[in-house]
Design a protein around this motif. Structure first.
Motif, PDB file in Angstrom:
ATOM      1  N   ARG A   1      30.756 -29.667   9.904  1.00 49.15           N
ATOM      2  CA  ARG A   1      29.853 -30.173  10.930  1.00 49.15           C
ATOM      3  C   ARG A   1      30.397 -29.969  12.344  1.00 49.15           C
ATOM      4  O   ARG A   1      29.620 -29.675  13.265  1.00 49.15           O
ATOM      5  N   ALA A   2      31.676 -30.094  12.535  1.00 46.30           N
ATOM      6  CA  ALA A   2      32.254 -29.960  13.882  1.00 46.30           C
ATOM      7  C   ALA A   2      32.010 -28.555  14.446  1.00 46.30           C
ATOM      8  O   ALA A   2      31.672 -28.407  15.629  1.00 46.30           O
ATOM      9  N   LEU A   3      32.156 -27.529  13.617  1.00 50.09           N
ATOM     10  CA  LEU A   3      31.925 -26.162  14.078  1.00 50.09           C
ATOM     11  C   LEU A   3      30.442 -25.928  14.373  1.00 50.09           C
ATOM     12  O   LEU A   3      30.094 -25.270  15.349  1.00 50.09           O
ATOM     13  N   THR A   4      29.576 -26.488  13.561  1.00 48.46           N
ATOM     14  CA  THR A   4      28.134 -26.388  13.817  1.00 48.46           C
ATOM     15  C   THR A   4      27.802 -27.040  15.153  1.00 48.46           C
ATOM     16  O   THR A   4      27.113 -26.464  15.992  1.00 48.46           O
ATOM     17  N   ARG A   5      28.302 -28.235  15.349  1.00 44.94           N
ATOM     18  CA  ARG A   5      28.047 -28.974  16.599  1.00 44.94           C
ATOM     19  C   ARG A   5      28.574 -28.192  17.800  1.00 44.94           C
ATOM     20  O   ARG A   5      27.906 -28.124  18.842  1.00 44.94           O
ATOM     21  N   LEU A   6      29.734 -27.575  17.680  1.00 47.71           N
ATOM     22  CA  LEU A   6      30.300 -26.782  18.767  1.00 47.71           C
ATOM     23  C   LEU A   6      29.381 -25.605  19.105  1.00 47.71           C
ATOM     24  O   LEU A   6      29.109 -25.339  20.281  1.00 47.71           O
ATOM     25  N   ALA A   7      28.891 -24.910  18.107  1.00 48.51           N
ATOM     26  CA  ALA A   7      27.971 -23.781  18.343  1.00 48.51           C
ATOM     27  C   ALA A   7      26.698 -24.250  19.034  1.00 48.51           C
ATOM     28  O   ALA A   7      26.229 -23.611  19.990  1.00 48.51           O
ATOM     29  N   VAL A   8      26.146 -25.354  18.571  1.00 49.67           N
ATOM     30  CA  VAL A   8      24.910 -25.890  19.165  1.00 49.67           C
ATOM     31  C   VAL A   8      25.141 -26.273  20.620  1.00 49.67           C
ATOM     32  O   VAL A   8      24.351 -25.911  21.501  1.00 49.67           O
ATOM     33  N   THR A   9      26.204 -27.003  20.884  1.00 42.67           N
ATOM     34  CA  THR A   9      26.457 -27.443  22.260  1.00 42.67           C
ATOM     35  C   THR A   9      26.787 -26.292  23.199  1.00 42.67           C
ATOM     36  O   THR A   9      26.445 -26.337  24.376  1.00 42.67           O
ATOM     37  N   ARG A  10      27.422 -25.246  22.692  1.00 35.95           N
ATOM     38  CA  ARG A  10      27.692 -24.067  23.527  1.00 35.95           C
ATOM     39  C   ARG A  10      26.400 -23.390  23.942  1.00 35.95           C
ATOM     40  O   ARG A  10      26.229 -23.014  25.086  1.00 35.95           O
ATOM     41  N   ILE A  11      25.503 -23.210  22.989  1.00 35.97           N
ATOM     42  CA  ILE A  11      24.225 -22.567  23.321  1.00 35.97           C
ATOM     43  C   ILE A  11      23.406 -23.465  24.240  1.00 35.97           C
ATOM     44  O   ILE A  11      22.792 -23.007  25.197  1.00 35.97           O
ATOM     45  N   ALA A  12      23.403 -24.757  23.963  1.00 40.38           N
ATOM     46  CA  ALA A  12      22.614 -25.681  24.753  1.00 40.38           C
ATOM     47  C   ALA A  12      23.275 -26.036  26.092  1.00 40.38           C
ATOM     48  O   ALA A  12      22.649 -26.666  26.933  1.00 40.38           O
ATOM     49  N   ALA A  13      24.535 -25.639  26.254  1.00 35.51           N
ATOM     50  CA  ALA A  13      25.307 -25.946  27.465  1.00 35.51           C
ATOM     51  C   ALA A  13      25.387 -27.459  27.693  1.00 35.51           C
ATOM     52  O   ALA A  13      25.277 -27.948  28.806  1.00 35.51           O
ATOM     53  N   VAL A  14      25.559 -28.184  26.583  1.00 30.50           N
ATOM     54  CA  VAL A  14      25.712 -29.644  26.633  1.00 30.50           C
ATOM     55  C   VAL A  14      27.091 -29.959  26.080  1.00 30.50           C
ATOM     56  O   VAL A  14      27.483 -29.453  25.029  1.00 30.50           O
ATOM     57  N   THR A  15      27.827 -30.799  26.767  1.00 27.62           N
ATOM     58  CA  THR A  15      29.167 -31.164  26.274  1.00 27.62           C
ATOM     59  C   THR A  15      29.199 -32.581  25.777  1.00 27.62           C
ATOM     60  O   THR A  15      28.371 -33.381  26.015  1.00 27.62           O
TER      61      THR A  15
ATOM     62  N   ALA B   1      17.216 -19.248  16.427  1.00 32.14           N
ATOM     63  CA  ALA B   1      17.939 -18.204  15.689  1.00 32.14           C
ATOM     64  C   ALA B   1      19.238 -18.754  15.100  1.00 32.14           C
ATOM     65  O   ALA B   1      19.603 -18.426  13.964  1.00 32.14           O
ATOM     66  N   LEU B   2      19.922 -19.596  15.845  1.00 33.76           N
ATOM     67  CA  LEU B   2      21.163 -20.199  15.342  1.00 33.76           C
ATOM     68  C   LEU B   2      20.882 -21.059  14.115  1.00 33.76           C
ATOM     69  O   LEU B   2      21.625 -20.998  13.129  1.00 33.76           O
ATOM     70  N   ILE B   3      19.812 -21.833  14.159  1.00 36.33           N
ATOM     71  CA  ILE B   3      19.461 -22.692  13.021  1.00 36.33           C
ATOM     72  C   ILE B   3      19.276 -21.845  11.768  1.00 36.33           C
ATOM     73  O   ILE B   3      19.841 -22.145  10.716  1.00 36.33           O
ATOM     74  N   GLU B   4      18.494 -20.788  11.891  1.00 35.88           N
ATOM     75  CA  GLU B   4      18.246 -19.944  10.718  1.00 35.88           C
ATOM     76  C   GLU B   4      19.509 -19.245  10.246  1.00 35.88           C
ATOM     77  O   GLU B   4      19.785 -19.201   9.050  1.00 35.88           O
ATOM     78  N   GLY B   5      20.276 -18.707  11.190  1.00 34.56           N
ATOM     79  CA  GLY B   5      21.492 -17.982  10.812  1.00 34.56           C
ATOM     80  C   GLY B   5      22.551 -18.882  10.197  1.00 34.56           C
ATOM     81  O   GLY B   5      23.119 -18.565   9.141  1.00 34.56           O
ATOM     82  N   LEU B   6      22.828 -20.005  10.839  1.00 35.08           N
ATOM     83  CA  LEU B   6      23.853 -20.902  10.297  1.00 35.08           C
ATOM     84  C   LEU B   6      23.404 -21.548   8.994  1.00 35.08           C
ATOM     85  O   LEU B   6      24.231 -21.790   8.108  1.00 35.08           O
ATOM     86  N   THR B   7      22.122 -21.825   8.882  1.00 31.91           N
ATOM     87  CA  THR B   7      21.614 -22.367   7.619  1.00 31.91           C
ATOM     88  C   THR B   7      21.895 -21.386   6.485  1.00 31.91           C
ATOM     89  O   THR B   7      22.424 -21.763   5.436  1.00 31.91           O
ATOM     90  N   LEU B   8      21.563 -20.139   6.698  1.00 31.73           N
ATOM     91  CA  LEU B   8      21.794 -19.117   5.673  1.00 31.73           C
ATOM     92  C   LEU B   8      23.282 -18.946   5.385  1.00 31.73           C
ATOM     93  O   LEU B   8      23.701 -18.936   4.223  1.00 31.73           O
TER      94      LEU B   8
END
Length: 181
Positions: free
Chosen positions: A167-181, A149-156
């Protein structure tokens, strides 16, 4: 080509013309006559190859879904760790949002169609199952669902924003959802 033989590429031309017409006019602008004209095929070819406009639309969108799934595979297939998978998702969002306008339009049209006509929901569900399956090779199922859902929403959002986030904000959103730091 000998008399009586049909063009073996005719079906593919019809599908390509359907997608091109959707890009130009939306699903509402699609008709057998317009597609036949664009594909440079006889109008009768439409009903020879497809049972109706719904069959044609489903096949055209399935063909486009194959293209997008291949883009997902290309990005996610290189990841060997959770961090690399997060980087791949980040790259995927930026690739899709900065890519051809055609892809953006064709990504949104099936969802609009499914929202209006429930018989098209299986098309969008099948597409989501395929992308989630690829994400589940790197993330837990619930995380894969959220990332999809994040991929589709952020892409749009990135594609339509006058000043898209970086890119930094995208990466932050991805890592927050994935719980990876």
């Amino acid at each position: 080509m000998a008399t009586g033989q049909t063009d073996p590429r005719r079906r593919a031309r019809i599908l390509a013309a359907t997608l091109d017409l959707i890009v130009d006019e939306g699903v509402a602008g699609v008709s057998h006559r317009k597609i036949a004209t664009r594909a440079d095929v006889p109008l009768g070819s439409m009903t020879y190859h497809f049972t109706g406009i719904d069959d044609l639309l489903r096949e055209a969108f399935a063909l486009f879904a194959d293209h997008i799934v291949a883009v997902f595979e290309q990005h996610l297939g290189r990841a060997d760790s959770p961090e690399q998978a997060c980087e791949a998702v980040t790259d995927l969002i930026h690739t899709l949002s900065e890519g051809p306008r055609r892809d953006l339009i064709l990504t949104q049209e099936p969802y609009t169609l499914a929202a209006r006509r429930p018989e098209y929901q299986e098309l969008t569900h099948a597409w989501m199952r395929r992308t989630r399956h690829l994400l589940e090779q790197h993330f837990a199922p619930d995380t894969a669902r959220q990332l999809d859902a994040l991929i589709e929403g952020l892409t749009l959002h990135r594609a339509l924003d006058r000043r898209p986030h970086g890119r930094a904000l995208t990466r932050l959103a991805v890592t927050r959802i994935a719980a990876v730091t």
